[in-house]
Enzyme design. Structure first.
Site, PDB file in Angstrom:
ATOM      1  N   LYS A  87      -0.109  -5.412   5.991  1.00  0.00           N
ATOM      2  CA  LYS A  87       0.618  -4.898   4.823  1.00  0.00           C
ATOM      3  C   LYS A  87       1.349  -3.622   5.243  1.00  0.00           C
ATOM      4  O   LYS A  87       0.731  -2.655   5.714  1.00  0.00           O
ATOM      5  CB  LYS A  87      -0.389  -4.621   3.694  1.00  0.00           C
ATOM      6  CG  LYS A  87       0.199  -4.640   2.312  1.00  0.00           C
ATOM      7  CD  LYS A  87      -0.918  -4.646   1.278  1.00  0.00           C
ATOM      8  CE  LYS A  87      -0.382  -4.583  -0.132  1.00  0.00           C
ATOM      9  NZ  LYS A  87      -1.466  -4.401  -1.101  1.00  0.00           N
TER      10      LYS A  87
HETATM   11  O1  G3P Z   1      -2.218  -3.861  -4.328  1.00  0.00           O
HETATM   12  C1  G3P Z   1      -1.145  -3.234  -4.949  1.00  0.00           C
HETATM   13  C2  G3P Z   1      -1.101  -3.266  -6.441  1.00  0.00           C
HETATM   14  O2  G3P Z   1      -1.513  -4.485  -6.941  1.00  0.00           O
HETATM   15  C3  G3P Z   1      -1.669  -2.073  -7.128  1.00  0.00           C
HETATM   16  O3  G3P Z   1      -1.853  -2.254  -8.517  1.00  0.00           O
HETATM   17  O4  G3P Z   1      -2.734  -1.510 -10.701  1.00  0.00           O
HETATM   18  O5  G3P Z   1      -2.750   0.089  -8.758  1.00  0.00           O
HETATM   19  O6  G3P Z   1      -0.618  -0.534  -9.877  1.00  0.00           O
HETATM   20  P1  G3P Z   1      -1.993  -0.991  -9.516  1.00  0.00           P
END
Ligand code: G3P
Length: 217
Positions: A87
């Site tokens: 990633k």
């Molecule tokens: O893995 C990246 C992403 O899904 C993060 O989500 O909820 O932290 O904005 P969030």
């Protein structure tokens, strides 16, 4: 549509895997920190454990932000298990690294994508997945789902193979809307996936069926 779980929590990954509908896992440094995973060896072992639980791709994020560092870290991560997807953040050196990884057959997930232009660059570089963060766009009063639609149009116009991995999903309707638009993957915590199961008419209907079944059993 593939379902990935967005967590580094082994219990949640096992629970999602046990449903039989899990296609992979995504992690990020914040999710690893939440589980208290520290140090190179522990991080490596944790990714190994995740790979042993699931059948599909497991995204592991680099910390370096320079092209040489990203390549060094990514190559180390990719040696952990064939399921590992490197990633890489959507930055200039990230794009260079994605191009390099693509030439070596190493799978990548370009993360922190917030615009169609960024997604176009990720696809041009040969990213396996692109991760638009829809919830975080919604958080700043911008339509996250519109970004998924825009990327779908652009990728379809030119036949890019990069898979749209809708990330930062906060609720079940995000998943439904992404499925309608044609996102290739939705990654989300366990809760929105389990929420898809719920409907009061299902619960009421089942209660009635079970009551009626008692009448003839
Ligand atoms: O893995 C990246 C992403 O899904 C993060 O989500 O909820 O932290 O904005 P969030």
């Amino acid at each position: 549509m593939k379902f990935f779980i967005d967590t580094a929590n082994l219990a949640q990954i096992r629970e999602a895997q046990s449903l039989g509908i899990l296609d992979g896992v995504t992690t990020n440094p914040s999710l690893m920190a939440k589980e208290g995973i520290k140090g190179a060896e522990n991080i490596k072992n944790h990714y190994k454990e995740i790979c042993n639980i699931v059948d599909g791709d497991v995204s592991a994020e680099v910390i370096a932000t320079d092209v040489d560092g990203i390549i060094r870290e990514g190559e180390e991560l990719s040696k952990i298990d064939p399921k590992i997807v490197v990633k890489v953040p959507m930055i200039k050196d990230g794009i260079k690294a994605i191009k390099y990884f693509a030439s070596k057959g190493i799978k990548t997930n370009c993360t922190l994508v917030f615009s169609p232009g960024q997604a176009l660059l990720a696809a041009k570089a040969g990213a396996t997945y692109v991760s638009p963060f829809i919830g975080r766009l919604d958080d700043v009063s911008t339509d996250g789902l519109q970004l998924i639609s825009d990327i779908r149009i652009i990728y379809d116009n030119y036949g890019f193979n990069t898979q749209i991995l809708a990330a930062s999903i906060r609720h079940p309707m995000h998943i439904i809307e992404c499925a309608k638009i044609g996102a290739d993957v939705a990654t989300c915590p366990l809760e929105p996936i389990l929420s898809l199961l719920k409907h009061p008419l299902t619960d009421n209907g089942l209660t009635k069926f079970l009551e009626d079944a008692k009448k003839f059993s």
